[in-house]
Structure formats: C-alpha cells, structure tokens
Design an enzyme around this catalytic site. Structure first.
Site, PDB file in Angstrom:
ATOM      1  N   GLU A 164     -35.672 -38.734  31.423  1.00 10.06           N
ATOM      2  CA  GLU A 164     -34.768 -39.247  32.416  1.00 10.06           C
ATOM      3  C   GLU A 164     -35.379 -38.835  33.882  1.00 10.06           C
ATOM      4  OE1 GLU A 164     -30.103 -39.335  30.981  1.00 10.06           O
ATOM      5  OE2 GLU A 164     -30.578 -38.096  32.308  1.00 10.06           O
TER       6      GLU A 164
ATOM      7  N   ASN B 140     -32.997 -24.019  20.099  1.00  7.63           N
ATOM      8  CA  ASN B 140     -33.084 -23.796  18.721  1.00  7.63           C
ATOM      9  C   ASN B 140     -33.990 -22.881  18.305  1.00  7.63           C
ATOM     10  OD1 ASN B 140     -31.127 -25.742  18.704  1.00  7.63           O
ATOM     11  ND2 ASN B 140     -32.683 -27.212  17.621  1.00  7.63           N
TER      12      ASN B 140
ATOM     13  N   GLY C 285     -27.079 -33.815  29.876  1.00 13.24           N
ATOM     14  CA  GLY C 285     -26.063 -34.387  29.421  1.00 13.24           C
ATOM     15  C   GLY C 285     -26.111 -35.439  28.543  1.00 13.24           C
TER      16      GLY C 285
ATOM     17  N   MET D  48     -26.541 -39.632  27.431  1.00 12.64           N
ATOM     18  CA  MET D  48     -27.147 -40.688  28.259  1.00 12.64           C
ATOM     19  C   MET D  48     -26.296 -41.394  29.433  1.00 12.64           C
ATOM     20  SD  MET D  48     -28.366 -44.029  26.562  1.00 12.64           S
ATOM     21  CE  MET D  48     -26.689 -44.409  25.888  1.00 12.64           C
TER      22      MET D  48
ATOM     23  N   SER E 299     -26.745 -34.341  34.461  1.00 13.49           N
ATOM     24  CA  SER E 299     -27.298 -33.024  33.749  1.00 13.49           C
ATOM     25  C   SER E 299     -26.925 -32.010  34.723  1.00 13.49           C
ATOM     26  CB  SER E 299     -28.786 -33.327  33.507  1.00 13.49           C
ATOM     27  OG  SER E 299     -28.975 -34.234  32.386  1.00 13.49           O
TER      28      SER E 299
ATOM     29  N   HIS F 286     -25.936 -25.853  25.808  1.00 13.77           N
ATOM     30  CA  HIS F 286     -27.215 -26.504  26.056  1.00 13.77           C
ATOM     31  C   HIS F 286     -26.936 -27.982  26.305  1.00 13.77           C
ATOM     32  CE1 HIS F 286     -26.076 -28.373  22.116  1.00 13.77           C
ATOM     33  NE2 HIS F 286     -27.156 -28.625  21.853  1.00 13.77           N
ATOM     34  N   GLY F 287     -25.745 -28.307  26.148  1.00  8.45           N
ATOM     35  CA  GLY F 287     -25.744 -29.836  26.510  1.00  8.45           C
ATOM     36  C   GLY F 287     -24.257 -29.990  26.582  1.00  8.45           C
TER      37      GLY F 287
ATOM     38  N   GLY G  89     -22.569 -31.927  23.854  1.00 13.03           N
ATOM     39  CA  GLY G  89     -22.150 -31.630  22.684  1.00 13.03           C
ATOM     40  C   GLY G  89     -21.161 -33.150  22.281  1.00 13.03           C
TER      41      GLY G  89
END
Lengths: 149, 474
Positions: B206, B325, B374, B376, B380, B397-398, B400
């Site tokens: 991005e 991870n 984040g 799409m 973020s 981490h994001g 989810g």
C-alpha cells in the site's frame, strides 16, 4: 476405485473464520477424495474453467484415512505451486495395504492463465482443522478439512 | 463469545481460570465489544494452548484474536524448556514470519495524488503478486542456502537494499540458528522462483498517507510527518514457509505419542524444545524467518526502483520491519527472575518497550515500532512498544477477520468494491475481483477499535494512523 465419469462430483466449501473448508462426498473414499480436490481448486478458481490439458500422477501413503486426505491435498497444493498449474479433473484410487492407506491419482489440468482463470488466492496448506475422512451415517463417504489461504 | 464466562481482571483484560487440563489461565486483552464479537473457538483454542507442557504465566489473546489452527490467530504463549516446554509448528503457523514493513518517502500526499494512477500502475507492474506469479530471481541450491541463513543480510549483500536497512529489521535482518538441512527439498523447490513475490489473500502493498499523529514527538523520532506518504507491505515466507509448516505439523502430530504429549487439537502439534524434532523445527523455522526477511527486502528494492523512476532522487528509508508469525528465544522476567523462553506469536507482533537491549540505538528511547496493517482500504497504524512488556512484550497484528471468505464473497462484488474504494480515493490493483470481494474492508474488524484496545490495555502506544491511497493485492 477410480471415480466414475459422468456427473460432477459433489463438493462444497464450509465456513472457517479466517480461511476456507473444503468438503467432498461420494459413494466411496476415492470419490469423496476426488470431490474434495475439486473443492480445493474452487478455492482458487472456477474448476470448470480449467482445461484437462496435462496429466500429473500423484501417490501418497499414510497411516490413517484422515492423514491420507491431508497428504493428498498437500500433494495437490505442492503440484499447483511448483508447476504453476491448476487442476480440474481427478481420477483417484484409495486402497488399504496392511495397516497403511495408499492413494494413487491422476490430476488433469493446465498452466495458470491469469486472464482466464482469474485466480483468487493461493492455498498455503491443508490443515487438521475440521478434518474428517470416512463413511457417514447415511451410507456415503466424506472427505473434508480447512485449508489455509 | 459470552463475556460473562470471563473474570474481568482490570479494564480490558479478561481471565479464564484454569480448568480441565489447563496448566495456566488464559488472559484476553480486548474491549467488551471486541471480546463479545470474538468466536467461541478463541477461548477453546486458548484453553488448549494453556494445557501444553512448560507454558509460562498464561495463554494470551490480543484484541484482534480470532479462530486459527490450534492456536488462535492473535495468540501469544511462552514455554520454558527447563520445565519440559514445547515448540509448536501450529503456534507459528503456515506463513512463517509473515509481517509488515513500512518505508518513508518524504513525499507530500499532494505530490503523489497528482500521479496516483501512474504510481498504482508502476507498482502493480513492478511487484509480482497473486497466483502463478514468479520473482525475477531463480535461486541455485547454493544461493538458496545463503538466503536461508542470511535473511535480509543476504538480500542487501546481493544489492537489494542498503546496509542501513538492516538495523530497522528485527534481529538485524537475520535470525541466527537457521539450518537449510532442516528444510525439506520440497520446501526449497517451492521457493525457487518465489523470492521477491507478494503472495495473495490478505497480503498487500500500500501507498499510504500519514493522516493522524497520536504522539507527535515519537512520530518525529520515527520520521513520520502528517500529510507525508509512506509505503507498507505485508507478506511472508511464501512457499518455503508454507511447506515447512506442512512438513513439521505432520511430523509433530505423528510424534506426539512418543513425546507423551496430549494434544487437545491435532493442530496444536508440538514437540519438546529439547528433542531432536523440536530442535530441527526451530532450525527450519529460523530458515523460514530468514526467507521472509529476504523476501520483504527484495520487494523493498523493487518498490524503491519503481517509485524512483517516477520521483527521481527519492530516498526511501526503512521505518521498520516486524514479523507476526514466529517463535523466538527471549529473556523475560517471570516470578522474580529472568527466564529464557520460547515465545510463540501467532498473528501477534513483538513490542519491545523503551530501553530494551535488543533495540537499535536510534529506537532505544521510543521503543520498538509495531506496524499494524488494516484491511484493504482501511487505516493502518504505527504503534511503539510500551514499558512493562505485557504478554511477553506483544501486541496485536492487524484487524482480524470479522466474517469468512465465503460470507464476504456472497455479500460483495469485487468490481463494486474497487469502484467504491476509488470513489473514496483509494486505487486498488488486483488480478482477481473475487479476491477483492473476499478481502472487502467490512469483512474485517474495525482496526481503529483494535489498536485503541491495544493501547488501552498497555500493550503498545499509538503513534500514527496511515490511510491508503493505493492498494496492490495479489
């Protein structure tokens, strides 16, 4: 027993929070495994768009039928990745040899054509989540697990 | 989930007391709303993790936790080998060292907006993405081994990036202990053409604008300026990591009885750290981490080259690179003494606080940057690790996922999603409309709520919010 030609094998996807469940059904373990393979392809693209131009032979052995399903799907995922192919048709034989299960199969497919196949997502691996392979209470066979995408 | 089944320990921290085979409690970090929205499987899986031998303190869930494989995604657990602790292939996952890196451009949003189509097209051409894509590198066996032991350092030595990048990557760009011999031939074959590829699914590249600063002073130290443009990418160890996961998961399941491990879920496949299989996995996993770091480094080079052509003279410094991870050997204080633990973060980001000895000097005072992607088209975030190091110094981490891919596909049409995002000022480039539908922004949780909960519970501190301008999807 090879999967009978004719009507397409019954397959479907089932829900998983982050990924996708693949499920095949049939009159035998072989039919259910072949149908699960079609469901796997359907995670990536419409299986009917994949032409059977090239055959790839696959053989796996495992101690249980469930592990055999994971090994079968992993072998297909590997073949898709290293050959840059998609598969749409499968002939599968599943046999019990002593204490072990053996699967021999031919997968037909073709090279990935992005414009035609519009592939959605790569599959990373088959998982043990919701893993089931065997006869059902109603008489048919089922082969299913969640695949990580 | 039924919120009442948890004991509120403090605002935003929920406890599941040990029951059955659980050796430690489960602790969930989330607002009441996020907890209520979590799948029941999260608690079930945390209970399974809490039952593994050698687990220390608790099985933790971050605010973005959701149903994973054995471990919940957004799960953190540490194991002590001196207490029979295990390493779990399921606890690391298939995409070993999947992570996010962010590059600074110094460009003003207006400068980029004037050329947004060209920027999107140039990056879309430069970055191999999606099913069937290959990188421009084809590794020989010798180069594969060098990459697996060298990580981002290997990539920089081959001309993909600069020496200065390396101190902005965890472990200085290379995780020690990697052994290519512990990685199967199949994994190496699968990776041969995949170095420098983005992948698919939730992976992305991005172009983003810094649209809000939460801590201006920290942001300045990180080089983040409101209204300026950054580039972020999210991807992992590609086919090699997936195959390592596949290979060792199977081996660990088969060896569970031999190791006297009761696995409540086969996906919790684990082996004692001090066992030949456990050690082999750790060596292979380290190679997988290095593969991911090399991959993101090569992609960084491709981004710099593509944007450098459009904006001559552009310097793109690396803000930071995180992996979410992993299993890493770290020293943490537990019960009044420091212990060497194997910390699993499955969909969770390391978040070392200020003063941590492993941080490079430039970041020592502010803490480790925590990069949160984040969905799409949504924001973020950049956070930094907080003092105290809760949950073994971990954060979310994001966003989810909030709904499955099937549900998303039934609800949205990819073409319409692309059009709607374009209307809102975000250009999407993807080879697959179906893939776009499955990744529709509303298929994910609200990332702003996730990072707010992360900050409220003291896991990490918010620094800046990033809004996308261009999104390249695989």
């Amino acid at each position: 027993m090879p999967h009978a030609n004719g009507s397409p094998p019954p397959w479907e996807h089932f829900e998983h929070g982050a990924d996708v469940g693949v499920r095949g059904r049939g009159a035998s373990a072989a039919e259910a495994f072949a149908a699960a393979a079609v469901a796997l392809t359907a995670v990536v693209t419409d299986p009917t768009r994949v032409a059977p131009r090239k055959a790839v032979a696959i053989e796996v052995r495992e101690a249980t039928l469930e592990l055999l399903l994971v090994a079968w799907l992993d072998a297909l995922i590997y073949a898709m990745a290293v050959r840059t192919m998609l598969f749409g048709r499968f002939e599968v034989a599943v046999t019990k040899e002593g204490e072990a299960w053996r699967l021999t199969a031919t997968a037909w497919g073709e090279g990935v054509a992005v414009a035609r196949h519009r592939p959605t997502v790569e599959v990373k691996g088959a998982t043990f989540t919701e893993l089931r392979a065997g006869p059902t209470a109603t008489g048919g066979w089922i082969a299913q697990c969640v695949v990580d995408v | 989930m039924e919120v009442d089944r948890f004991e509120p320990v403090e605002e935003g921290v929920w406890r599941l007391a040990p029951e059955g085979r659980m050796r430690v409690p489960a602790l969930l970090f989330a607002s009441r709303a996020l907890l209520a929205a979590m799948d029941d499987k999260v608690a079930e899986q945390l209970a399974g993790v809490a039952s593994l031998p050698g687990i220390v303190e608790a099985a933790f869930a971050m605010p973005d936790a959701h149903w994973g494989y054995g471990f919940p995604i957004g799960g953190v657990a540490a194991f002590d080998p001196e207490e029979g602790g295990v390493v779990s292939a399921g606890g690391v996952g298939f995409d070993i060292s999947c992570g996010v890196r962010t590059l600074l451009t110094g460009l003003q949003a207006g400068e980029v907006r004037d050329h947004l189509e060209r920027v999107a097209d140039a990056l879309s051409r430069a970055i191999p993405a999606g099913v069937g894509s290959h990188g421009s590198l084809r590794l020989t066996n010798a180069e594969m081994e060098a990459m697996l032991t060298g990580g981002a350092r290997w990539a920089v030595a081959r001309g993909y990036g600069e020496e200065a990048d390396l101190e902005r990557v965890e472990e200085g760009g290379r995780l020690a202990g990697a052994d290519p011999a512990a990685v199967s031939e199949r994994a190496k074959v699968r990776q041969r053409d995949e170095v420098g590829t983005l992948g698919s699914g939730n992976h992305y590249l991005e172009v983003q604008v810094v649209d809000r600063l939460y801590r201006a002073e920290v942001a300045a130290r990180l080089g983040l300026v409101e209204g300026e443009v950054v580039v972020s990418l999210h991807c992992g160890s590609r086919g090699l990591g997936h195959q390592i996961g596949t290979d060792y998961l199977k081996e660990m399941v088969a060896a569970a009885a031999r190791h006297h491990l009761h696995l409540p879920d086969r996906e919790l496949a684990a082996a004692p750290v001090d066992s030949p299989l456990g050690r082999a996995y750790l060596r292979a996993m380290a190679a997988g981490v290095n593969c991911a770091l090399a991959n993101r480094q090569v992609l960084t080079h491709l981004v710099r080259r593509a944007l450098g052509r459009l904006f001559p003279g552009l310097a793109m410094d690396l803000l930071y690179d995180v992996s979410h991870n992993t299993c890493k050997v770290e020293s943490h204080p537990v019960g009044g003494r420091r212990r060497r633990l194997y910390v699993h973060r499955k969909g969770a980001t390391r978040a070392f606080g200020p003063g941590h000895p492993e941080l490079p000097p430039a970041l020592a005072e502010v803490g480790q940057p925590v990069l949160i992607g984040g969905a799409m088209g949504t924001a973020s975030h950049v956070l930094v690790g907080a003092a105290g190091g809760r949950a073994f110094a971990s954060a979310c981490h994001g966003a989810g996922r909030a709904m499955s891919r099937n549900q998303a596909r039934k609800r949205w049409r990819g073409r319409a999603v692309v059009r709607a995002l374009a209307t809102g000022g975000v250009l999407v480039r993807s080879p697959s409309y179906r893939g776009v539908a499955e990744e529709a922004p509303a298929a994910y949780k609200d990332v702003d709520a996730v990072v707010a909960a992360t900050e409220a519970t003291g896991l990490a501190r918010r620094v800046a919010r990033l809004r996308p301008l261009v999104c390249i999807k695989g």
